[in-house]
Scaffold this motif. Structure first.
Motif, PDB file in Angstrom:
ATOM      1  N   GLN A 187       0.848  -1.195   0.000  1.00 59.92           N
ATOM      2  CA  GLN A 187       0.000   0.000   0.000  1.00 59.92           C
ATOM      3  C   GLN A 187       0.888   1.252   0.000  1.00 59.92           C
ATOM      4  O   GLN A 187       2.006   1.219   0.467  1.00 59.92           O
ATOM      5  CB  GLN A 187      -0.871   0.061   1.272  1.00 59.92           C
ATOM      6  N   GLY A 188       0.329   2.346  -0.471  1.00 60.41           N
ATOM      7  CA  GLY A 188       0.946   3.667  -0.322  1.00 60.41           C
ATOM      8  C   GLY A 188       2.404   3.754  -0.734  1.00 60.41           C
ATOM      9  O   GLY A 188       2.761   3.485  -1.880  1.00 60.41           O
ATOM     10  N   THR A 189       3.260   4.131   0.229  1.00 64.88           N
ATOM     11  CA  THR A 189       4.687   4.308  -0.066  1.00 64.88           C
ATOM     12  C   THR A 189       5.332   3.039  -0.608  1.00 64.88           C
ATOM     13  O   THR A 189       6.207   3.124  -1.480  1.00 64.88           O
ATOM     14  CB  THR A 189       5.489   4.663   1.216  1.00 64.88           C
ATOM     15  N   ALA A 190       4.889   1.890  -0.075  1.00 66.55           N
ATOM     16  CA  ALA A 190       5.484   0.630  -0.522  1.00 66.55           C
ATOM     17  C   ALA A 190       5.302   0.473  -2.036  1.00 66.55           C
ATOM     18  O   ALA A 190       6.213   0.009  -2.729  1.00 66.55           O
ATOM     19  CB  ALA A 190       4.854  -0.538   0.219  1.00 66.55           C
ATOM     20  N   VAL A 191       4.148   0.845  -2.538  1.00 61.46           N
ATOM     21  CA  VAL A 191       3.894   0.762  -3.981  1.00 61.46           C
ATOM     22  C   VAL A 191       4.870   1.662  -4.734  1.00 61.46           C
ATOM     23  O   VAL A 191       5.459   1.271  -5.738  1.00 61.46           O
ATOM     24  CB  VAL A 191       2.431   1.145  -4.305  1.00 61.46           C
ATOM     25  N   GLU A 192       5.050   2.876  -4.233  1.00 59.01           N
ATOM     26  CA  GLU A 192       5.953   3.830  -4.897  1.00 59.01           C
ATOM     27  C   GLU A 192       7.390   3.308  -4.926  1.00 59.01           C
ATOM     28  O   GLU A 192       8.104   3.481  -5.908  1.00 59.01           O
ATOM     29  CB  GLU A 192       5.881   5.194  -4.205  1.00 59.01           C
TER      30      GLU A 192
ATOM     31  N   ARG B   2      18.061   0.768 -11.446  1.00 61.80           N
ATOM     32  CA  ARG B   2      18.271   1.904 -10.543  1.00 61.80           C
ATOM     33  C   ARG B   2      18.950   1.446  -9.257  1.00 61.80           C
ATOM     34  O   ARG B   2      18.621   0.393  -8.707  1.00 61.80           O
ATOM     35  CB  ARG B   2      16.932   2.557 -10.200  1.00 61.80           C
ATOM     36  N   THR B   3      19.876   2.243  -8.748  1.00 56.82           N
ATOM     37  CA  THR B   3      20.516   1.917  -7.473  1.00 56.82           C
ATOM     38  C   THR B   3      19.598   2.359  -6.346  1.00 56.82           C
ATOM     39  O   THR B   3      18.668   3.158  -6.541  1.00 56.82           O
ATOM     40  CB  THR B   3      21.856   2.655  -7.305  1.00 56.82           C
ATOM     41  N   LEU B   4      19.890   1.834  -5.156  1.00 58.20           N
ATOM     42  CA  LEU B   4      19.135   2.205  -3.959  1.00 58.20           C
ATOM     43  C   LEU B   4      19.170   3.731  -3.784  1.00 58.20           C
ATOM     44  O   LEU B   4      18.154   4.369  -3.497  1.00 58.20           O
ATOM     45  CB  LEU B   4      19.767   1.503  -2.751  1.00 58.20           C
ATOM     46  N   ASP B   5      20.358   4.276  -4.032  1.00 64.96           N
ATOM     47  CA  ASP B   5      20.582   5.723  -3.940  1.00 64.96           C
ATOM     48  C   ASP B   5      19.655   6.499  -4.877  1.00 64.96           C
ATOM     49  O   ASP B   5      19.023   7.487  -4.498  1.00 64.96           O
ATOM     50  CB  ASP B   5      22.028   6.003  -4.350  1.00 64.96           C
ATOM     51  N   GLU B   6      19.579   6.037  -6.103  1.00 69.73           N
ATOM     52  CA  GLU B   6      18.744   6.715  -7.107  1.00 69.73           C
ATOM     53  C   GLU B   6      17.268   6.620  -6.755  1.00 69.73           C
ATOM     54  O   GLU B   6      16.501   7.563  -6.970  1.00 69.73           O
ATOM     55  CB  GLU B   6      19.003   6.111  -8.499  1.00 69.73           C
ATOM     56  N   ILE B   7      16.866   5.458  -6.225  1.00 71.45           N
ATOM     57  CA  ILE B   7      15.461   5.290  -5.832  1.00 71.45           C
ATOM     58  C   ILE B   7      15.118   6.283  -4.720  1.00 71.45           C
ATOM     59  O   ILE B   7      14.083   6.960  -4.757  1.00 71.45           O
ATOM     60  CB  ILE B   7      15.204   3.830  -5.376  1.00 71.45           C
ATOM     61  N   VAL B   8      15.995   6.394  -3.742  1.00 73.02           N
ATOM     62  CA  VAL B   8      15.756   7.303  -2.615  1.00 73.02           C
ATOM     63  C   VAL B   8      15.726   8.763  -3.102  1.00 73.02           C
ATOM     64  O   VAL B   8      14.832   9.537  -2.732  1.00 73.02           O
ATOM     65  CB  VAL B   8      16.826   7.113  -1.521  1.00 73.02           C
ATOM     66  N   ASP B   9      16.675   9.113  -3.956  1.00 73.74           N
ATOM     67  CA  ASP B   9      16.703  10.482  -4.505  1.00 73.74           C
ATOM     68  C   ASP B   9      15.395  10.819  -5.199  1.00 73.74           C
ATOM     69  O   ASP B   9      14.806  11.882  -4.985  1.00 73.74           O
ATOM     70  CB  ASP B   9      17.842  10.622  -5.538  1.00 73.74           C
ATOM     71  N   ASP B  10      14.956   9.902  -6.031  1.00 75.80           N
ATOM     72  CA  ASP B  10      13.740  10.112  -6.807  1.00 75.80           C
ATOM     73  C   ASP B  10      12.539  10.309  -5.880  1.00 75.80           C
ATOM     74  O   ASP B  10      11.742  11.238  -6.047  1.00 75.80           O
ATOM     75  CB  ASP B  10      13.534   8.916  -7.748  1.00 75.80           C
ATOM     76  N   LEU B  11      12.404   9.415  -4.888  1.00 73.03           N
ATOM     77  CA  LEU B  11      11.256   9.492  -3.972  1.00 73.03           C
ATOM     78  C   LEU B  11      11.297  10.788  -3.157  1.00 73.03           C
ATOM     79  O   LEU B  11      10.269  11.444  -2.950  1.00 73.03           O
ATOM     80  CB  LEU B  11      11.244   8.277  -3.030  1.00 73.03           C
ATOM     81  N   ALA B  12      12.505  11.169  -2.710  1.00 69.70           N
ATOM     82  CA  ALA B  12      12.646  12.393  -1.909  1.00 69.70           C
ATOM     83  C   ALA B  12      12.232  13.612  -2.727  1.00 69.70           C
ATOM     84  O   ALA B  12      11.584  14.534  -2.214  1.00 69.70           O
ATOM     85  CB  ALA B  12      14.079  12.537  -1.419  1.00 69.70           C
ATOM     86  N   SER B  13      12.552  13.574  -3.994  1.00 68.49           N
ATOM     87  CA  SER B  13      12.217  14.700  -4.860  1.00 68.49           C
ATOM     88  C   SER B  13      10.727  14.715  -5.194  1.00 68.49           C
ATOM     89  O   SER B  13      10.058  15.738  -5.099  1.00 68.49           O
ATOM     90  CB  SER B  13      13.106  14.624  -6.108  1.00 68.49           C
TER      91      SER B  13
ATOM     92  N   PHE C 267       8.209  13.295  -3.573  1.00 67.50           N
ATOM     93  CA  PHE C 267       7.310  13.477  -2.421  1.00 67.50           C
ATOM     94  C   PHE C 267       7.735  14.608  -1.494  1.00 67.50           C
ATOM     95  O   PHE C 267       7.142  14.818  -0.434  1.00 67.50           O
ATOM     96  CB  PHE C 267       7.171  12.161  -1.655  1.00 67.50           C
ATOM     97  N   GLN C 268       8.795  15.360  -1.916  1.00 69.35           N
ATOM     98  CA  GLN C 268       9.209  16.532  -1.138  1.00 69.35           C
ATOM     99  C   GLN C 268       9.396  16.185   0.339  1.00 69.35           C
ATOM    100  O   GLN C 268       8.882  16.864   1.225  1.00 69.35           O
ATOM    101  CB  GLN C 268       8.148  17.648  -1.262  1.00 69.35           C
ATOM    102  N   ALA C 269      10.092  15.040   0.570  1.00 70.41           N
ATOM    103  CA  ALA C 269      10.268  14.577   1.950  1.00 70.41           C
ATOM    104  C   ALA C 269      11.755  14.512   2.283  1.00 70.41           C
ATOM    105  O   ALA C 269      12.588  14.420   1.386  1.00 70.41           O
ATOM    106  CB  ALA C 269       9.632  13.206   2.102  1.00 70.41           C
ATOM    107  N   PRO C 270      12.096  14.559   3.594  1.00 73.35           N
ATOM    108  CA  PRO C 270      13.506  14.502   3.996  1.00 73.35           C
ATOM    109  C   PRO C 270      14.162  13.206   3.499  1.00 73.35           C
ATOM    110  O   PRO C 270      13.607  12.121   3.668  1.00 73.35           O
ATOM    111  CB  PRO C 270      13.456  14.511   5.528  1.00 73.35           C
TER     112      PRO C 270
END
Lengths: 373, 90
Positions: free
Chosen positions: B37-42, B51-62, B64-67
């Protein structure tokens, strides 16, 4: 077929278990198929199965399990798999592997099979062949495993364990590792059909079970998430029953070779049911409207001690077919539960099993003889 | 900690798709069904073995405008859990 109003909250089934044939080159005495096995003339045809697969996808089924009997005994298996894969169903083949030659493997891979569960009767060729009743069967299974891995189809190695092979669980798991399995399943015999007939000669002792369970624990610790090992304590030695099939008419629908829709593959053993046929009723109408699927759905049907028990939501009263097989009444608490007033039946079966050693192999057409033993 | 250059991927035999009947994403594996559900889907939409773990995190942070550190922790916990359950490789 009686029709009742569907419950407002009824979820679609997640799994369809397609028992496409009862024919099988093996004759395992622990088989949970019914004693009265269906002959090939009674089986659904290809076009019926293709329609059932379409109806399943439309209804919301996600996993499609091809089982039997031996699914490879049907020549149209790859055709059915291809149709299911095109509809995005997750296709799983449950097979003994003895007919999985190069041509069959290529056809399945091209059809888009997602996963194959390959069963072994034992780790030693002679014992495996004796248990399955087919000389050379074990060697053919080894070859089948190699073909599955070479075709890059994920492989689960399945061992049904009982008194005669349970002491070799560590070697079974080692065989799974050696063959390149991505998952290993150690499954205790389920005492339905032929297995119930042969129960006294199949039940392990409590001591065997304790060693076996510890062996699985050690293997799990060693393998971690690399090769998950599925293992569930057997009903007869547990204190609580299992939510059989994830609940009657709740998660799965089973279609028999001749097209009967069943909430569980052993349900045809229950008297007083009019199980609908996919030959004349759609899967949607069966799931949402049939009396047979509604009868033990949820918890309203549950008797005491289940009705007032805090575990009812978790185990849903256990297995209906087991309740009937052991007590003669399908609507009683599963005797596997230590709170059941019938639990002594299970204890007695374990006590009676100690000296028995007389297995009746599974055979089509031997129902009469088996039933009179 | 997980190496941030790792490229998460689904294990062989695992499928992640949208189910029209349930109007929900489903993760299908042998004998297993997960309904993220929710974030898990994203997160799972970005698991492609490339994609690397780093790239996935960067993308999601951008997106969803989250820390970033909060997202990184969520991603790690979820993917580790699915790895233990035999659905993904990290």
């Amino acid at each position: 077929m009686a029709v009742t109003a569907p419950a407002a909250t009824l979820e679609p089934p997640v799994a369809l278990i397609a028992e496409i044939t009862h024919r099988c080159p093996l004759s395992c005495a622990y088989c949970s198929n019914p004693l009265e096995l269906e002959r090939s003339a009674a089986e659904l045809g290809t076009s019926d199965w293709l329609r059932v697969i379409e109806e399943a996808a439309a209804l919301g089924v996600l996993h499609l399990h091809f089982t039997g009997g031996e699914p490879l005994a049907r020549r149209d298996l790859a055709t059915l798999v291809r149709h299911a894969a095109a509809l995005q169903l997750y296709t799983n083949l449950i097979t003994s592997g003895v007919q999985l030659d190069d041509r069959a493997m290529l056809a399945l891979a091209e059809a888009g099979i997602d996963h194959i569960q390959l069963s072994f009767q034992d780790v030693e060729p002679e014992r495996g062949d004796a248990s399955g009743g087919l000389k050379g069967g074990h060697a053919r299974k080894l070859a089948a495993a190699a073909r599955i891995v070479a075709a890059q189809v994920p492989l689960t190695l399945n061992f049904v364990v009982h008194r005669g092979n349970i002491d070799r669980i560590p070697a079974m798991i080692a065989l799974g590792e050696r063959l390149g399995a991505s998952r290993i399943e150690i499954a205790h015999v389920q005492y339905h059909g032929w297995a119930l007939l042969n129960r006294a000669s199949l039940l392990p002792t409590a001591e065997q079970l304790a060693v076996a369970t510890a062996g699985v624990g050690a293997a799990r610790a060693r393998l971690g998430s690399r090769i998950p090992v599925d293992y569930v304590l057997p009903d007869y030695f547990a204190t609580r029953p299992k939510a059989c099939m994830g609940g009657w008419g709740r998660r799965a629908m089973n279609i028999s070779p001749s097209g009967k829709a069943l909430p569980c593959h052993a349900a045809e053993s229950l008297p007083g049911f009019d199980f609908p046929s996919v030959r004349d009723t759609s899967l949607g109408a069966i799931w949402n409207g049939s009396e047979a699927f509604a009868r033990f759905r949820g918890t309203d049907w549950a008797p005491e001690p289940c009705r007032s028990c805090k575990h009812l939501e978790a185990d849903l009263g256990g297995c209906r077919c087991q309740a009937f097989a052991l007590t003669g009444e399908a609507a009683r608490t599963d005797p596997a539960c230590k709170l059941s007033p019938d639990h002594h039946i299970v204890r007695q079966a374990i006590a009676d099993a100690v000296a028995a050693n007389d297995l009746q192999p599974r055979r089509i057409g031997l129902f009469g003889r088996a039933a009179t033993r | 900690m997980t190496d941030e250059a790792v490229r998460p991927r689904f294990r062989r035999g695992v499928k992640f798709r949208f189910d029209e009947t349930r109007q929900a994403w489903v993760l299908l594996a042998p004998e297993k069904l997960f309904t993220p559900q929710g974030t898990a889907v994203e997160i799972l939409k970005r698991v492609d073995g490339e994609r690397t773990l780093d790239e996935i995190v960067d993308d999601l942070a951008s997106v969803f405008q989250a820390p970033r550190d909060l997202i990184a922790r969520d991603v790690e916990v979820m993917l580790r859990d699915l790895e233990a359950k035999g659905a993904v490789w990290l």
